[in-house]
Every structure is written in C-alpha cells, then in structure tokens.
Design a protein around this motif. Structure first.
Motif, PDB file in Angstrom:
ATOM      1  N   LEU A 481       0.842  -1.205   0.000  1.00 56.82           N
ATOM      2  CA  LEU A 481       0.000   0.000   0.000  1.00 56.82           C
ATOM      3  C   LEU A 481       0.872   1.247   0.000  1.00 56.82           C
ATOM      4  N   ALA A 482       1.905   1.241   0.840  1.00 60.06           N
ATOM      5  CA  ALA A 482       2.785   2.410   0.932  1.00 60.06           C
ATOM      6  C   ALA A 482       3.466   2.670  -0.411  1.00 60.06           C
ATOM      7  N   ILE A 483       3.969   1.600  -1.041  1.00 61.10           N
ATOM      8  CA  ILE A 483       4.659   1.783  -2.325  1.00 61.10           C
ATOM      9  C   ILE A 483       3.681   2.295  -3.380  1.00 61.10           C
ATOM     10  N   THR A 484       2.481   1.697  -3.387  1.00 61.08           N
ATOM     11  CA  THR A 484       1.481   2.120  -4.374  1.00 61.08           C
ATOM     12  C   THR A 484       1.146   3.596  -4.194  1.00 61.08           C
ATOM     13  N   MET A 485       1.007   4.011  -2.926  1.00 61.15           N
ATOM     14  CA  MET A 485       0.683   5.416  -2.679  1.00 61.15           C
ATOM     15  C   MET A 485       1.830   6.323  -3.086  1.00 61.15           C
ATOM     16  N   LEU A 486       3.042   5.839  -2.819  1.00 59.63           N
ATOM     17  CA  LEU A 486       4.218   6.630  -3.189  1.00 59.63           C
ATOM     18  C   LEU A 486       4.264   6.799  -4.707  1.00 59.63           C
ATOM     19  N   LEU A 487       3.982   5.708  -5.430  1.00 63.21           N
ATOM     20  CA  LEU A 487       3.986   5.776  -6.896  1.00 63.21           C
ATOM     21  C   LEU A 487       2.886   6.709  -7.394  1.00 63.21           C
ATOM     22  N   GLY A 488       1.845   6.859  -6.571  1.00 68.36           N
ATOM     23  CA  GLY A 488       0.752   7.748  -6.938  1.00 68.36           C
ATOM     24  C   GLY A 488       1.154   9.211  -6.948  1.00 68.36           C
TER      25      GLY A 488
END
Lengths: 507, 315
Positions: A481-488
């Motif tokens: 989730l953290a990585i996905t949000m960061l990529l966002g």
C-alpha cells in the motif's frame, strides 16, 4: 503540511509492516522461502512388562514445560487400556489401567517436540513446602559442616549453589562429601543430595529429570538436573559445572525423585526411550512456536480461519501484488492496456490455464470474438444484447475447444471456469470499441500491451515465493500500500512518453 | 540516452501525463464539474446562458421512440450534424449534407435511408460511442460552414482550434487540420496535422504530422506555416471566458470558425492531450507556472489577454 502528513503516513505503514515482518521472522521464526524445513524430534517411550492375570496400572510421567522445547503433538498407543491424563501442581502424567491382562504387554507414548527458546515458561508453581530432611549422625554433622563452609564463601543463592556443586564434584571428594555420598558417586546421587542439602540451608530446590535431544538414538538416558527457586523463579543449574545454565538440547521431563514409570500389577518392566529426527515444514514449527509465545497474534491471523476461507485468501492476497506491478507498468513504464485492472484479471484467468497455453487460448478466443463482434455489427443490435450474444458465442467456442482438445488427447489444462469467460467477453468488447474509436492499430497495440502486462503480472503473482510470502506475512500488504501510494505521487515522465516526445529533443 | 532525454525535456518544461494529472487536473478541475464538459448538451446550455456563440441546436433525442418522429424536424434543415452528447475524439459524429428522395445524403456521398438513420440514432442512445458505454442522448445541430480561409488548409472535414486555458488564461494553442489519412477527423493520432500557433499573435508556426515536422499540407500542398488566423483576439476572448463557463482551471477549448457566424465553441475538454506541446515545440510547464504565480492579479478578461501579450509572445 499536507506533504508531511502524507510522508508520515507512508512511513508509519512502512515501519508497521517491516516491524511485524521482522518480529515474525526473527522472533517467531516464520520462514521466508516456502521450502524451508526445520528439525522436529519424535520421541517415543516404549514400555513393556509381563502381566499376571490381574489388574494392571501403569503411571508414566509426561513431559511438562521445558525451556528449550515445546510439544507440538502427542499420542498414546495401547490396545484396550483405559487412559487418564492428569496434572498435579508440578507434573503431568498418564495412567493406563486395565482390569485383567496377561502375557507381555506393550504401551507406547509418542510425542513430537520443536526446538524453541521460551523466555518465560509458564512455570507459576510456587515453591512447595520445604521438606527438611531428618538426617542422622554422622550425616548431620557432615552436612552442617559442609553447608557452613560453603555459606562462608558465597554471597547469594547463585554463588551458594555453585560452591556447593564445586564441593560435591571435587575429585577426590573431601571427607564430608564422602560421608554424605556414602560411596555412591553417581551424578544422580549428587543431585538428590544437593536438593537435600539446599533444603537444609532453607533454599527450595528440586530434582528435574530429562533427556538430551541431540542425535537419533534408540536408548536415550534420563539425566537428572536441579532447579533452584530464587528471586521469584525457578532457575536451572547444571550439576556438572554448578553454573546457572542448562544446555540447549536438554528436554526437561518431570520434576521430583520418582521414576519415569511406575508399574502396579506387573513385573519385568522395561522402559525404553528413542529419539528420532524428523524434518518438518518450517511454517508448522513457527505456528506452534507462535501459539506458545504470542497466542493473540495467531488469533488474529489468517491461520485462524477455516481452511476453505484460507484458500480464498491465498488468491485474494495475490491481487495487491498484481495491482502494484500494474501501477508500475502503467504509470512508470506507460504501457497501454484495456481498462484499469483488466490485465490483473487476465492474469488471474491464466492461473487456471497456465501462462503459455493461456496466452494462446486467449489470443485465439479474442480473435474469434472479434470476428463474431464485427459480424454482429451488421445486425445493429443494442449494446446489452450484443454483449450477451458475444458471451454465448464464446461459451460455445470454449465448449467446442474443450471437446476438440479432449478428442485429440491434447492436455492444455483447459479447465476454464466462469471467471475467465466473463473477462474474455469484457476484453473483446473493450477491444472492439477501441478498434472502432481509435483504429485497428491502437486496438492491437492495447491488446498486446494488455497481454504483456498480464504476463508480467502473472509472473509476479503466481510464483511460489510471492504466494508463500504474502500468505505468511500478510502485513506486507501495508508495504505494498505504501509503495502504491508513493507511486501515486510520481510526476516524472513515463518511459514510453520519452519516445512520444522524442521529436522535442531536436528543438 | 534516457537520462539525457529526461534532462532535455525538463529543460523545455514538457509536462507528462503524470504531472498533468497530479499537479493540474486533480488540483484545478473539481470532479463535480466534469458532467458540464462531458455532456455536450450541458456545455451548450451553459454557453448559451453566458452568451458564447455555439452551433445552433435543432433537436435532442433522449428516448428511443423519439428517433422515429425525428424526420419531420430533420426535413426542415438541408444540412446538419448528428452526434452523441457524450462522445469523445469526434467519434459517432454523422454529417448529413442534404436530402434526396431515398433518404439522407452523407458526407461521403452515400445515401442513408430513414430506417438506417433511425438505427444510427438508436445506437447513439444505447451508448456505443459514450465513454463506458452508458446510455446517451443524440444531438442534432447546425453544421458549421467552412470559412474560405480554411478551404485549402484542409482535406474534407472541419479544422478546429484547440486552446489550452489555465485559470482563465489561454496559454497554448494549435490548429488541427484533417487530412486524407485522418478521414476528415481532426484527431492527431488518427492522422490529422497539428499546427502550432503563437498564442499572442495568432500566427501559425510549424505543423506536426505523426512524428514529422511539416510546413505544408500533405494533401493540398498549401503552406501552413506563418499564416495568421483571422479574428485571433475574438478567439482568445472566447477561450478565456470558458473558465467562468465551466469552472475548470485546466481545460482544452475547441473552437471552430463558421463562414458567417464567426468563432463558435464546439466543446470543452477536462483532460486535454499533451500533443499540443509537440505542435508548438515548447513545454507547457513554464507557462503554467507563470500563470500560477500571477493569476490572482488578473481580475478581468482584459488583464488576462494582456498577460498573454506580455509573457507568451514568441517574438
């Protein structure tokens, strides 16, 4: 502020996830790879005796708690004996009883242990009433002299015990020790003597009996140890060195001076303990360990679910992995695909057909579907009925394929279920719309893009390492989730965009 | 090679899809305003209220059985356009150029019978052309007459002018010329030409056709660089006013020029494409940042137009 908030949130997710993983890996020993194996020990107590046509009762001590091992399973083998297990305040035992038996009888007790470091064993037993032994002369004077000498050179309980064993172990034994040991210089005798002497000195102590679980053996010997109560807890002492430690492979079995097996109504008792080494999946051992060390964690884990729910989560938990890689493929690489999550769904449908045959089948069916869709176009149907017709045609095609492959004895793993059919229909519909709106080139472009994305996603989702990791460590979802949000928050160019704007390089 | 490209693009201030979505669309285009630009009927209503020139609406077909009764209205107009309210990229637009005994005459000189036309309208209603396949409405409207100025600049179809308007300030514009290859459509990736326009003066720069830089129309051979769009100030005014119309901070305004009625608003776009940067051979970012810095000082329309002259002139 917004930005700080965002990064703080990501950091919190990261720390929580990594912290839980680290705890489970380092402390509870959850395995990282699926093949990891650990050693488990199978221990068997083989009791045999001659019955004499009268009631028989056999009492066997069962292993209680140990600092080094936990019991993962146990079972009793006996033909027609009644079995009662009971626990007194120190020991666990089993009573086999039968009304009448004759000839040679065999009773078996098997258990499996896993190695573990138990920090605080559930040893809440308060020290029992000190039984101060009544010693006769000359033993009494010898004991008193010895204790006085030891007390003189010691500061606390620990050093007292150490000094005492030093005296008992001295070679050759001094005069007082020789009297007390009464010529019998066995290790077991020393331990029993030490307990008595400590009781005289007002220090609660008890004999502990156990075996060494180190190698395979058919004849494990009972070794006696000593546990001394001080500072509110029981501490094990090594009778050979007198230090407050006990070797890591010592399995404490029962406390007290009684023998392992007590037989009533029989004769020629023979007891044999064998130790076998067994490889076990690391995850099973870790689960057992967790149950002992942190039972609440297990209560809230996926392992507490019924098995058929667990199977659902085996699949469900993989989707975030697929979605993460889809985000990378779309936002960082710039791959064009049908729909937002279509490639993940396609990858899921490949699970049932496997990758290569999946891609082949998928391409064939999409091609057939496209032709059917273009043919249906002639009749100018409304959208819903057009989609429905397409679905029916695809099901017919799959049925024909299945029969064909079966007749040809081709094993393509053609176990297509409801799920992939719907995905196929949606893909075909999307593709035809793109075909019409943006031309054949764009449609093929997106179709190939989707297939590439699906293959990559499939590769990351359905390998045994991801399957294993995400199910054993579901807290990794927080990291994803953290990585996905960061990529966002990625504002940079997509890889394919660089080619799109390539002309600008010449400005 | 890739780091070099990234450095070069950053220097030019080229905006990529990710940055456009994050820093501009999601920041300046509130989601609840999208229906006003996604639905061409709503856009038209708003524009009429604001006094902005749009192609006249002849009829709206929202329910299937209305399609059957449409012919009486259609017979009154010799030429018209039928299009879906939620279409995108010019899909689903049907141009009728006249009537014949057997039915309607289409742009490519085919005859469409009454029944076929009805079916076409039903198809629009069922959502074939709308994003996500939702049920849609069909609009019948005035067919814009090609201005003689554009006559040689286009092959079939209707050229249009796309202006990116950021917080009420037009910042970048291009003219889109249909070609033989694009089938009369003004869509760049279908083969239309994008011609950059100096936003301050309305003078065209170079054209981009697929990946090539061109200075003349590939079908007609007419020079497309260095020509002045007539009434450029009117176009800028019209585009700038669309900010108040839709409320979208970052939008693409599509304008067509009619022979008699002058500039008309065709549609608004809440997610305008980035190819306009290629046509203008410049990045959007420096201009976006300038406007972000100054837009609070720009209180009226005149301020915004003079801001363009001051900062965005190519010369």
């Amino acid at each position: 502020m917004n930005r700080t908030h965002f990064y703080f949130f990501l950091f919190a997710l990261f720390v929580t996830s990594c912290g839980l993983v680290a705890y489970k890996y380092f402390v509870l020993g959850f395995p990282i790879t699926p093949e990891e194996k650990v050693n488990a020990w199978d221990i068997e107590v083989h009791i045999s005796f001659d019955a004499q046509n009268e009631p028989v009762k056999v009492v066997l001590f069962l292993p209680g708690y140990s600092r080094n091992f936990i019991i993962s399973s146990e079972n009793f083998v006996s033909k027609s004996y009644g079995i009662t297990t009971s626990t007194d305040n120190i020991n666990r035992n089993v009573i086999w009883a039968i009304n009448e038996a004759s000839k040679r009888q065999v009773l078996l007790y098997r258990f499996r242990v896993n190695k573990v470091k138990v920090k605080n064993p559930p040893d809440s037993i308060p020290p029992f009433e000190l039984e101060v032994p009544e010693l006769l002369e000359p033993y009494r004077s010898a004991a008193n002299t010895l204790l006085a000498e030891v007390r003189e050179k010691s500061a606390d309980t620990e050093s007292f015990v150490m000094k005492l064993f030093k005296r008992l172990n001295a070679q050759p034994p001094d005069e007082n020790v020789a009297i007390l040991l009464d010529k019998e210089i066995s290790a077991d005798k020393k331990v029993e003597l030490a307990v008595q002497l400590l009781a005289l000195a007002d220090i609660p102590a008890r004999v502990v009996n156990g075996i060494r679980v180190k190698t395979r053996t058919n004849d494990a010997q009972i070794e006696k140890g000593i546990e001394v109560y001080s500072g509110g807890k029981w501490t094990s002492y090594d009778p050979n060195s007198g230090t407050a430690s006990i070797s890591g492979n010592y399995l404490a079995w029962w406390r007290g001076t009684k023998p392992l097996v007590q037989l009533y109504g029989g004769k020629n008792l023979k007891t044999n303990i064998s130790v076998g080494l067994q490889e076990e999946k690391a995850i099973n051992a870790a689960l057992i360990r967790t149950e002992t060390m942190n039972p609440r964690l297990l209560d809230f884990s996926l392992f507490s679910l019924p098995l058929h729910f667990q199977a659902v989560y085996h699949l469900l938990l993989l989707i975030p992995i697929g979605v993460l890689f889809l985000v990378i493929l779309r936002n960082i690489i710039g791959l064009e695909t049908f729909g937002t999550f279509m490639p993940v769904l396609i990858a899921l449908s490949f699970r049932e057909t496997h990758l290569i045959s999946g891609i082949i089948l998928f391409s064939i069916l999409v091609a057939i579907g496209m032709v059917a869709r273009l043919y249906l176009e002639n009749f100018r149907l409304l959208m819903v009925s057009r989609l429905a017709s397409l679905l029916i045609i695809i099901i017919i095609c799959i049925g024909v394929f299945d029969i064909l492959f079966y007749k040809l004895n081709l094993e393509m793993g053609l176990s297509i279920t409801i799920f992939p059919i719907v995905i196929l229909t949606m893909t075909i519909e999307r593709m035809t719309i793109t075909w019409e709106e943006r031309g054949s080139k764009a449609a093929l472009h997106q179709c190939i893009g989707s297939l590439i994305a699906a293959s990559i996603v499939y590769f990351f989702m359905f390998n045994k390492y991801s399957r294993h990791l995400i199910f054993i460590y579901p807290e990794l979802l927080l990291l994803i989730l953290a990585i996905t949000m960061l990529l966002g928050r990625y504002k940079g160019y997509r890889l394919f965009e660089l080619f799109r704007f390539k002309e600008m390089n010449k400005v | 090679m890739i780091p070099k490209l990234i450095r070069q693009f950053n220097k030019l201030g080229i905006v990529g899809i990710n940055r456009r979505n994050l820093d501009y669309i999601s920041k300046y285009n509130p989601r609840h305003l999208y229906p006003f630009v996604d639905d061409k009927l709503l856009t038209k209503m708003l524009a009429i209220q604001a006094g902005i020139n749009v192609p006249e609406l002849y009829a709206v077909i929202a329910i299937n059985h209305q399609a059957h009764d449409i012919h009486a209205i259609l017979k009154k107009h010799s030429t018209f356009v039928i299009k879906p309210a939620h279409g995108s990229c010019g899909n689903g637009v049907l141009v009728i150029t006249g009537h014949s005994k057997k039915g309607y005459r289409t742009l490519n000189r085919m005859i469409m019978s009454d029944e076929v036309l009805e079916n076409y309208i039903l198809e629009i209603l069922s959502g074939v052309f709308s994003i996500g396949g939702h049920p849609d409405k069909a609009l019948v409207e005035y067919r814009v007459q090609l201005d003689p100025f554009f006559k040689d600049l286009t092959y079939q179809g209707m050229p249009d002018i796309r202006i990116i308007v950021f917080l009420g300030v037009p910042i970048l514009s291009m003219m889109r010329l249909p070609t033989h290859l694009s089938n009369g459509k003004a869509n760049l990736h279908q083969g239309a030409i994008g011609v950059g326009i100096d936003i301050a003066t309305g003078k065209t720069t170079n054209g981009v056709w697929f990946n090539d830089i061109i200075t003349e129309h590939p079908d007609t051979g007419i020079e497309i660089s260095g020509i002045c769009i007539p009434n450029w100030q009117d176009l800028l005014n019209l585009a700038a006013r669309c900010y108040e119309l839709s409320g979208l901070g970052y939008q693409g305004v599509d304008i067509v020029i009619d022979r008699e009625k002058g500039p008309m608003l065709l549609e608004l776009n809440a997610r305008p494409g980035l190819n306009i940067q290629i046509a203008n051979r410049t990045g959007l970012l420096p201009r976006l940042k300038l406007v972000e810095q100054h837009y609070k000082e720009l209180s009226c329309l005149e301020d915004r137009i003079s801001f363009i002259q001051k900062y965005f002139s190519n010369t």
